[in-house]
Design a protein around this motif. Structure first.
Motif, PDB file in Angstrom:
ATOM      1  N   UNK A  24      36.113  29.696  53.513  1.00  0.00           N
ATOM      2  CA  UNK A  24      35.397  29.689  52.228  1.00  0.00           C
ATOM      3  C   UNK A  24      36.384  29.675  51.057  1.00  0.00           C
ATOM      4  N   UNK A  25      37.369  30.543  51.125  1.00  0.00           N
ATOM      5  CA  UNK A  25      38.365  30.665  50.049  1.00  0.00           C
ATOM      6  C   UNK A  25      39.113  29.336  49.881  1.00  0.00           C
ATOM      7  N   UNK A  26      39.578  28.784  50.999  1.00  0.00           N
ATOM      8  CA  UNK A  26      40.359  27.540  50.932  1.00  0.00           C
ATOM      9  C   UNK A  26      39.516  26.353  50.479  1.00  0.00           C
TER      10      UNK A  26
ATOM     11  N   UNK B 292      31.414  29.669  42.459  1.00  0.00           N
ATOM     12  CA  UNK B 292      32.727  29.123  42.096  1.00  0.00           C
ATOM     13  C   UNK B 292      32.715  27.611  42.259  1.00  0.00           C
ATOM     14  N   UNK B 293      32.823  26.906  41.131  1.00  0.00           N
ATOM     15  CA  UNK B 293      32.829  25.439  41.193  1.00  0.00           C
ATOM     16  C   UNK B 293      34.250  24.894  41.188  1.00  0.00           C
ATOM     17  N   UNK B 294      35.154  25.754  40.751  1.00  0.00           N
ATOM     18  CA  UNK B 294      36.520  25.290  40.501  1.00  0.00           C
ATOM     19  C   UNK B 294      37.200  24.779  41.765  1.00  0.00           C
ATOM     20  N   UNK B 295      37.993  23.747  41.584  1.00  0.00           N
ATOM     21  CA  UNK B 295      38.912  23.331  42.644  1.00  0.00           C
ATOM     22  C   UNK B 295      40.287  23.697  42.131  1.00  0.00           C
ATOM     23  N   UNK B 296      40.707  24.875  42.470  1.00  0.00           N
ATOM     24  CA  UNK B 296      41.896  25.445  41.850  1.00  0.00           C
ATOM     25  C   UNK B 296      43.172  24.990  42.552  1.00  0.00           C
ATOM     26  N   UNK B 297      44.269  25.021  41.804  1.00  0.00           N
ATOM     27  CA  UNK B 297      45.566  24.620  42.365  1.00  0.00           C
ATOM     28  C   UNK B 297      46.246  25.790  43.063  1.00  0.00           C
TER      29      UNK B 297
ATOM     30  N   UNK C 133      40.671  32.841  30.999  1.00  0.00           N
ATOM     31  CA  UNK C 133      40.186  33.618  32.151  1.00  0.00           C
ATOM     32  C   UNK C 133      38.659  33.640  32.141  1.00  0.00           C
ATOM     33  N   UNK C 134      38.077  33.251  33.265  1.00  0.00           N
ATOM     34  CA  UNK C 134      36.617  33.257  33.411  1.00  0.00           C
ATOM     35  C   UNK C 134      36.268  34.254  34.503  1.00  0.00           C
ATOM     36  N   UNK C 135      35.384  35.191  34.188  1.00  0.00           N
ATOM     37  CA  UNK C 135      34.970  36.172  35.192  1.00  0.00           C
ATOM     38  C   UNK C 135      33.616  35.780  35.771  1.00  0.00           C
ATOM     39  N   UNK C 136      33.495  35.948  37.071  1.00  0.00           N
ATOM     40  CA  UNK C 136      32.265  35.579  37.780  1.00  0.00           C
ATOM     41  C   UNK C 136      31.871  36.669  38.748  1.00  0.00           C
ATOM     42  N   UNK C 137      30.589  36.960  38.820  1.00  0.00           N
ATOM     43  CA  UNK C 137      30.111  37.819  39.905  1.00  0.00           C
ATOM     44  C   UNK C 137      29.912  36.928  41.122  1.00  0.00           C
ATOM     45  N   UNK C 138      30.684  37.156  42.166  1.00  0.00           N
ATOM     46  CA  UNK C 138      30.577  36.284  43.329  1.00  0.00           C
ATOM     47  C   UNK C 138      31.073  37.003  44.582  1.00  0.00           C
ATOM     48  N   UNK C 139      30.365  36.776  45.667  1.00  0.00           N
ATOM     49  CA  UNK C 139      30.725  37.356  46.963  1.00  0.00           C
ATOM     50  C   UNK C 139      31.858  36.519  47.568  1.00  0.00           C
ATOM     51  N   UNK C 140      32.946  37.163  47.905  1.00  0.00           N
ATOM     52  CA  UNK C 140      34.128  36.445  48.419  1.00  0.00           C
ATOM     53  C   UNK C 140      33.847  35.684  49.707  1.00  0.00           C
TER      54      UNK C 140
ATOM     55  N   UNK D 136      50.046  35.934  32.696  1.00  0.00           N
ATOM     56  CA  UNK D 136      51.278  35.711  31.903  1.00  0.00           C
ATOM     57  C   UNK D 136      51.867  34.323  32.154  1.00  0.00           C
ATOM     58  N   UNK D 137      51.605  33.747  33.364  1.00  0.00           N
ATOM     59  CA  UNK D 137      52.191  32.423  33.610  1.00  0.00           C
ATOM     60  C   UNK D 137      51.148  31.361  33.998  1.00  0.00           C
ATOM     61  N   UNK D 138      49.967  31.780  34.456  1.00  0.00           N
ATOM     62  CA  UNK D 138      48.956  30.801  34.892  1.00  0.00           C
ATOM     63  C   UNK D 138      48.370  30.053  33.692  1.00  0.00           C
ATOM     64  N   UNK D 139      47.823  28.842  33.978  1.00  0.00           N
ATOM     65  CA  UNK D 139      47.152  28.100  32.910  1.00  0.00           C
ATOM     66  C   UNK D 139      45.722  28.612  32.741  1.00  0.00           C
ATOM     67  N   UNK D 140      45.045  28.832  33.880  1.00  0.00           N
ATOM     68  CA  UNK D 140      43.687  29.376  33.822  1.00  0.00           C
ATOM     69  C   UNK D 140      43.446  30.209  35.081  1.00  0.00           C
ATOM     70  N   UNK D 141      42.478  31.114  34.977  1.00  0.00           N
ATOM     71  CA  UNK D 141      42.109  31.949  36.136  1.00  0.00           C
ATOM     72  C   UNK D 141      40.585  32.032  36.207  1.00  0.00           C
ATOM     73  N   UNK D 142      40.042  31.765  37.401  1.00  0.00           N
ATOM     74  CA  UNK D 142      38.652  32.118  37.682  1.00  0.00           C
ATOM     75  C   UNK D 142      38.742  33.389  38.518  1.00  0.00           C
ATOM     76  N   UNK D 143      38.280  34.504  37.952  1.00  0.00           N
ATOM     77  CA  UNK D 143      38.418  35.807  38.611  1.00  0.00           C
ATOM     78  C   UNK D 143      37.037  36.284  39.031  1.00  0.00           C
ATOM     79  N   UNK D 144      36.849  36.490  40.326  1.00  0.00           N
ATOM     80  CA  UNK D 144      35.512  36.792  40.859  1.00  0.00           C
ATOM     81  C   UNK D 144      35.509  38.133  41.589  1.00  0.00           C
ATOM     82  N   UNK D 145      34.391  38.819  41.488  1.00  0.00           N
ATOM     83  CA  UNK D 145      34.199  40.074  42.228  1.00  0.00           C
ATOM     84  C   UNK D 145      32.696  40.252  42.429  1.00  0.00           C
ATOM     85  N   UNK D 146      32.344  41.003  43.452  1.00  0.00           N
ATOM     86  CA  UNK D 146      30.914  41.186  43.745  1.00  0.00           C
ATOM     87  C   UNK D 146      30.270  42.232  42.826  1.00  0.00           C
TER      88      UNK D 146
END
Ligand SMILES: C[S@@+](CC[C@H](N)C(=O)[O-])C[C@H]1O[C@@H](n2cnc3c(N)ncnc32)[C@H](O)[C@@H]1O
Length: 241
Positions: A154-156, A127-132, A114-121, A86-96
């Motif tokens: 990894x997350x940071x 995940x290529x994004x350098x998110x804000x 919103x981009x969905x990715x299969x990815x191990x946390x 509702x307020x974000x500009x974009x979301x990369x949403x990942x789950x295994x």
């Protein structure tokens, strides 16, 4: 669990090999459990006594990420993604698990990209994004205590300097939470959970105190704010530069 030489004293392998194998088995069990639970997962958000807290979390998360590019790990069925959108500009949403991502893809996300990715946390290799900004919901409680530092690193690494991070998770509430069935030598706690098909699963689920959260985050974060609700907690911080 596989019965093999990875036991203390077995075929020259060390006790550390065995401990690592046990941890990986715990992680696999948890991931498999959520794949099987995908279609019934959102019933957890229907518990009557939790509706007040959930409204508060929904309101907070709907406005938390104004104009931000958010990385969400362990996004599940996209339940929180839809409010963050509702307020974000974009979301990369990942789950295994593809099973939960399939459900998440069917939700509406307004004008947010919103981009969905299969990815191990623990790897985030896709995940290529350098998110804000970063978010995870009901994920911290499933991280083995021994893996918290590795996860945070990894997350940071996918977030820009000073990125805003928000996470929410469960508080333990007697009579409402599934009872804790045991505690292991590292201090992780477990619950026995049952799915609608009757299958039972032992799931690692930790309930850190605000002090434990602050201590774990201290090397990685600034401006740490912990908010405690009746059934949940929320942490907001900035990634240390
Ligand atoms: C408690 S659910 C939370 C889902 C969602 N964030 C929510 O709050 O509704 C935990 C999620 O972690 C995912 N998961 C389990 N192991 C994972 C891993 N190693 N990497 C990424 N996601 C994982 C599961 O598929 C599940 O969707």
């Amino acid at each position: 669990m596989r019965q093999n030489a990875l036991v203390p004293g077995g075929f020259g392998n060390t006790r550390r090999d065995w401990a690592t194998e046990m941890r990986e088995e715990t992680d696999r069990t948890m991931a498999d459990y959520y794949a099987r639970r995908a279609s019934e997962y959102e019933r957890v958000y229907q518990k009557p006594e939790r509706q007040g807290d959930l409204r508060r979390l929904t309101n907070l998360l709907s406005t938390a990420f104004v104009g931000q590019d958010v990385l969400e790990v362990a996004c599940g069925t996209g339940y929180w993604t839809q409010f963050i959108a509702k307020s974000a500009r974009s979301i990369v949403a990942a789950d295994i698990n593809p099973e939960v991502l399939d459900i998440a893809r069917r939700k509406k996300y307004a004008s947010c990209r919103v981009t969905f990715l299969k990815s191990d946390a623990y790897l985030l290799a896709e995940v290529e994004a350098h998110c804000t900004a970063g978010f995870h919901g009901f994920w911290w409680s499933h991280i083995p205590i021994q893996k918290v530092v590795a996860f945070l690193n990894t997350f940071h690494s996918a977030l820009l300097q000073d990125a805003l991070v928000v996470m929410v998770d469960n508080a333990y509430v007697e009579g409402s939470s599934t009872p804790i069935s045991r505690r292991d030598n590292d201090g992780n706690t477990y619950q026995i959970r049952q799915l609608q098909d009757g299958s039972k699963h032992e799931i690692l689920k930790n309930f850190p105190s605000p002090e434990e959260l602050r201590t774990a985050l201290q090397p990685h974060a600034t401006d740490v704010q912990v908010t405690q609700l009746d059934y949940y907690w929320m942490v907001r911080y900035r990634k240390k530069g």
